[in-house]
Scaffold this motif. Structure first.
Motif, PDB file in Angstrom:
ATOM      1  N   ALA A 214      31.156  24.113 -48.768  1.00  0.00           N
ATOM      2  CA  ALA A 214      31.316  22.677 -48.521  1.00  0.00           C
ATOM      3  C   ALA A 214      30.324  22.244 -47.465  1.00  0.00           C
ATOM      4  CB  ALA A 214      32.735  22.380 -48.052  1.00  0.00           C
ATOM      5  N   THR A 215      29.648  21.141 -47.725  1.00  0.00           N
ATOM      6  CA  THR A 215      28.693  20.624 -46.748  1.00  0.00           C
ATOM      7  C   THR A 215      29.218  19.331 -46.138  1.00  0.00           C
ATOM      8  OG1 THR A 215      27.492  19.198 -48.301  1.00  0.00           O
ATOM      9  CG2 THR A 215      26.784  21.498 -48.152  1.00  0.00           C
ATOM     10  N   GLY A 216      28.845  19.090 -44.908  1.00  0.00           N
ATOM     11  CA  GLY A 216      29.223  17.849 -44.230  1.00  0.00           C
ATOM     12  C   GLY A 216      29.436  18.126 -42.753  1.00  0.00           C
ATOM     13  N   SER A 217      28.731  17.372 -41.904  1.00  0.00           N
ATOM     14  CA  SER A 217      28.835  17.618 -40.461  1.00  0.00           C
ATOM     15  C   SER A 217      30.168  17.154 -39.895  1.00  0.00           C
ATOM     16  CB  SER A 217      27.685  16.906 -39.736  1.00  0.00           C
ATOM     17  OG  SER A 217      26.457  17.457 -40.172  1.00  0.00           O
ATOM     18  N   GLU A 218      30.908  16.372 -40.690  1.00  0.00           N
ATOM     19  CA  GLU A 218      32.198  15.877 -40.212  1.00  0.00           C
ATOM     20  C   GLU A 218      33.327  16.881 -40.442  1.00  0.00           C
ATOM     21  OE1 GLU A 218      30.717  15.352 -43.008  1.00  0.00           O
ATOM     22  OE2 GLU A 218      31.847  14.256 -44.515  1.00  0.00           O
ATOM     23  N   LEU A 219      33.024  18.004 -41.102  1.00  0.00           N
ATOM     24  CA  LEU A 219      34.089  18.902 -41.568  1.00  0.00           C
ATOM     25  C   LEU A 219      34.475  19.951 -40.525  1.00  0.00           C
ATOM     26  CD1 LEU A 219      32.765  19.521 -45.186  1.00  0.00           C
ATOM     27  CD2 LEU A 219      34.466  17.841 -44.426  1.00  0.00           C
ATOM     28  N   GLY A 258      26.887  22.290 -42.000  1.00  0.00           N
ATOM     29  CA  GLY A 258      26.641  20.911 -41.575  1.00  0.00           C
ATOM     30  C   GLY A 258      25.518  20.280 -42.382  1.00  0.00           C
ATOM     31  N   ASP A 259      25.303  18.999 -42.142  1.00  0.00           N
ATOM     32  CA  ASP A 259      24.265  18.289 -42.907  1.00  0.00           C
ATOM     33  C   ASP A 259      22.893  18.549 -42.293  1.00  0.00           C
ATOM     34  OD1 ASP A 259      25.944  17.104 -44.841  1.00  0.00           O
ATOM     35  OD2 ASP A 259      26.620  15.660 -43.347  1.00  0.00           O
ATOM     36  N   ASP A 260      22.500  19.805 -42.278  1.00  0.00           N
ATOM     37  CA  ASP A 260      21.221  20.196 -41.707  1.00  0.00           C
ATOM     38  C   ASP A 260      20.438  20.918 -42.800  1.00  0.00           C
ATOM     39  OD1 ASP A 260      19.220  21.101 -39.835  1.00  0.00           O
ATOM     40  OD2 ASP A 260      20.213  23.055 -39.985  1.00  0.00           O
ATOM     41  N   GLY A 282      29.702  17.811 -51.655  1.00  0.00           N
ATOM     42  CA  GLY A 282      29.109  16.874 -50.699  1.00  0.00           C
ATOM     43  C   GLY A 282      27.597  16.826 -50.814  1.00  0.00           C
ATOM     44  N   GLY A 283      27.054  15.742 -50.264  1.00  0.00           N
ATOM     45  CA  GLY A 283      25.602  15.660 -50.121  1.00  0.00           C
ATOM     46  C   GLY A 283      24.799  15.445 -51.381  1.00  0.00           C
ATOM     47  N   VAL A 284      25.427  14.854 -52.423  1.00  0.00           N
ATOM     48  CA  VAL A 284      24.642  14.610 -53.641  1.00  0.00           C
ATOM     49  C   VAL A 284      24.575  13.127 -54.010  1.00  0.00           C
ATOM     50  CG1 VAL A 284      24.888  16.874 -54.713  1.00  0.00           C
ATOM     51  CG2 VAL A 284      26.644  15.152 -55.123  1.00  0.00           C
ATOM     52  N   HIS A 289      22.161  11.368 -45.376  1.00  0.00           N
ATOM     53  CA  HIS A 289      22.493  12.735 -44.980  1.00  0.00           C
ATOM     54  C   HIS A 289      22.861  13.602 -46.175  1.00  0.00           C
ATOM     55  CE1 HIS A 289      22.197  11.636 -40.804  1.00  0.00           C
ATOM     56  NE2 HIS A 289      22.824  10.518 -41.125  1.00  0.00           N
ATOM     57  N   ASP A 290      22.474  13.159 -47.350  1.00  0.00           N
ATOM     58  CA  ASP A 290      22.819  13.938 -48.546  1.00  0.00           C
ATOM     59  C   ASP A 290      21.815  15.071 -48.712  1.00  0.00           C
ATOM     60  OD1 ASP A 290      25.175  12.717 -49.135  1.00  0.00           O
ATOM     61  OD2 ASP A 290      24.211  11.062 -50.168  1.00  0.00           O
ATOM     62  N   VAL A 291      22.045  16.098 -47.875  1.00  0.00           N
ATOM     63  CA  VAL A 291      21.028  17.133 -47.697  1.00  0.00           C
ATOM     64  C   VAL A 291      20.933  18.106 -48.868  1.00  0.00           C
ATOM     65  CG1 VAL A 291      21.093  17.053 -45.199  1.00  0.00           C
ATOM     66  CG2 VAL A 291      22.635  18.575 -46.416  1.00  0.00           C
TER      67      VAL A 291
HETATM   68 MG    MG Z   1      28.504  14.524 -46.825  1.00  0.00          MG
END
Ligand code: MG
Ligand code: AMP
Length: 440
Positions: A214-219, A258-260, A282-284, A289-291
């Motif tokens: 799972a991607t996302g810096s908020e997670l 994270g979103d890096d 995430g991120g698509v 930030h859709d890395v």
């Molecule tokens: Mg995201």
């Protein structure tokens, strides 16, 4: 495993061939959208069944058989007793009754796993246990319940007929018979049959190894404190991993990313070694930030599509690394992630493991109340299916249409499929659903 465009600081500049492009993607409609079925079939066309391998019976449960199984033995393998009692010749007890029992000398005993020492002479009985081979010349078994259970002599209180309480050689399965065919799913009953015919190993397709990330810096991982009000717990990696496991996969849940871009690229590359399928959430979408979408071109060939469905519109697919490992990228809203799993990921997992049909069977249900759709997009609403008063199926929505509503998702037992061109299913009309709890 050198990857296109991947370079460590200490490595010289690495110039690789660009990855082979994916097959031509399906057509889009006037709004630039692909149909759900086209996208699913496209993904299915890009993955191949995993090669078969030999597996011990208990490790093959739920897997798909890759060979025809012809039994070399019959079942039963020999005539044997279906009851604990006495082997007799039926003619000898033809006149037996409660008032006039027939008394026979007991000339021996045969237990399961033994053979009778001699054929049964006329006018005698032999004690016999369930599963024990029938002595030669015996043609019926009188159960204990119809006798006085005598040891030296036995009184028989009922007549019997030839063949009574005897299990005949081959009455169930005959030697040379095809008992299971390639493609059959090995459910517990079939595993039992394989044991019965003496098979300890079978050729099956393995459980696909699915890496979930799972991607996302908020997670934040469940079990930890949320550092701020802006953080949320990760549900998707658990939701997707659990769904993949229920579909038959062997699952590896990777920690959060994270979103890096560098981190995402690195983690995905590192996971390739153990993946038959990579699954990210995430991120698509179209966000800054859709890395995942940003880094995919560095990792392999990829395809980002807008699918005419609600939820689950943005979808990503790729074939990455030297082995061109398939990767499916689903959007981050939990309900979108789940619907994407059901529509695309589950069919792909089933194809990898050689299970058919790839998609869930459709069940027709009566809408208990009016159900609204999204014109122009196939809608997958969350539903609760129950029996109605007539014993048919009825369905009602489990909460709203929002793709963040994971509480409602948890109450649903079905996805309600509202076609693209339908704005509303009036109460009482029929609608298609996928029941979610049946993972065959
Ligand atoms: Mg995201
Ligand atoms: P994204 O697809 O990354 O733009 O995420 C869409 C929405 O889903 C955002 O509100 C995210 O916070 C949420 N989201 C993304 N990943 C997860 C996750 N693993 N668990 C729960 N919510 C998520």
């Amino acid at each position: 495993m050198p990857l296109f465009g991947r370079k460590r600081k200490d490595e010289p500049e690495f110039v690789a061939e660009p990855p082979a492009p994916l097959a031509e993607p399906p057509q889009v409609d006037e709004n630039g959208l692909r149909s759900m079925a086209d996208h699913r079939d496209y993904l299915l066309s890009q993955v191949e069944e995993l090669p078969p391998f030999g597996q011990q019976l208990l490790d093959a449960v739920g897997l798909s058989l890759c060979e025809d199984i012809v039994t070399t033995i019959s079942l039963p393998g020999f005539d044997n007793s279906a009851m604990d009692g006495y082997a007799v010749r039926a003619g000898d007890v033809a006149a037996a009754s409660d008032h006039r029992p027939v008394t026979l000398p007991v000339v021996g005993e045969v237990a399961a796993g033994e053979a009778a020492r001699h054929p049964l002479s006329p006018g005698t009985a032999m004690k016999i246990m369930t599963g024990a081979p029938l002595p030669e010349q015996a043609d019926a078994v009188v159960p204990y319940e119809s006798t006085d259970r005598g040891a030296d002599d036995v009184r028989v209180y009922e007549p019997t007929s030839r063949g009574r309480h005897i299990r005949r050689t081959g009455e169930d399965v005959s030697a040379g018979e095809l008992v299971l065919a390639a493609g059959d799913r090995l459910d517990p009953r079939r595993i039992g049959l394989l044991g019965a015919i003496g098979k300890d190993k079978v050729l099956v397709r393995p459980r696909p190894r699915v890496v979930v990330l799972a991607t996302g810096s908020e997670l934040v991982d469940p079990g930890l404190d949320l550092p701020s009000e802006q953080h949320i717990y990760d549900s998707n990696s658990f939701l997707l991993a659990a769904a993949a496991k229920a579909a038959g996969a062997q699952v590896f849940r990777v920690g959060l990313v994270g979103d890096d871009p560098d981190q995402v690229r690195q983690v995905i590359s590192d996971q390739l070694i153990r993946a038959d399928l990579l699954l990210t959430s995430g991120g698509v979408s179209q966000g800054d930030h859709d890395v995942v979408k940003q880094v995919m071109p560095d990792l392999g060939s990829c395809d980002f599509a807008q699918v005419a469905m609600q939820p689950g519109k943005p979808q990503g697919f790729g074939l990455i690394g030297d082995d061109r490992t398939p990767m499916i990228m689903v959007p981050g809203n939990p309900v979108s992630a789940f619907v994407s799993f059901e529509t695309f990921v589950r069919p792909v997992i089933r194809k990898l493991m050689g299970a058919t049909p790839y998609s869930r069977p459709v069940l027709r249900c009566r809408a208990a109340k009016t159900i609204s759709g999204t014109f122009g997009r196939m809608n997958f609403a969350r539903g609760v299916v129950t029996f109605d008063a007539d014993g048919g199926y009825q369905v009602e929505l489990a909460g709203g249409h929002g793709s963040h509503l994971i509480g409602d998702l948890s109450r649903a037992n079905a996805l309600v499929i509202i076609p693209r061109e339908v704005e509303e299913i009036p109460a009482g009309h029929e609608v298609d659903v996928w029941l979610l709890d049946d993972d065959q």
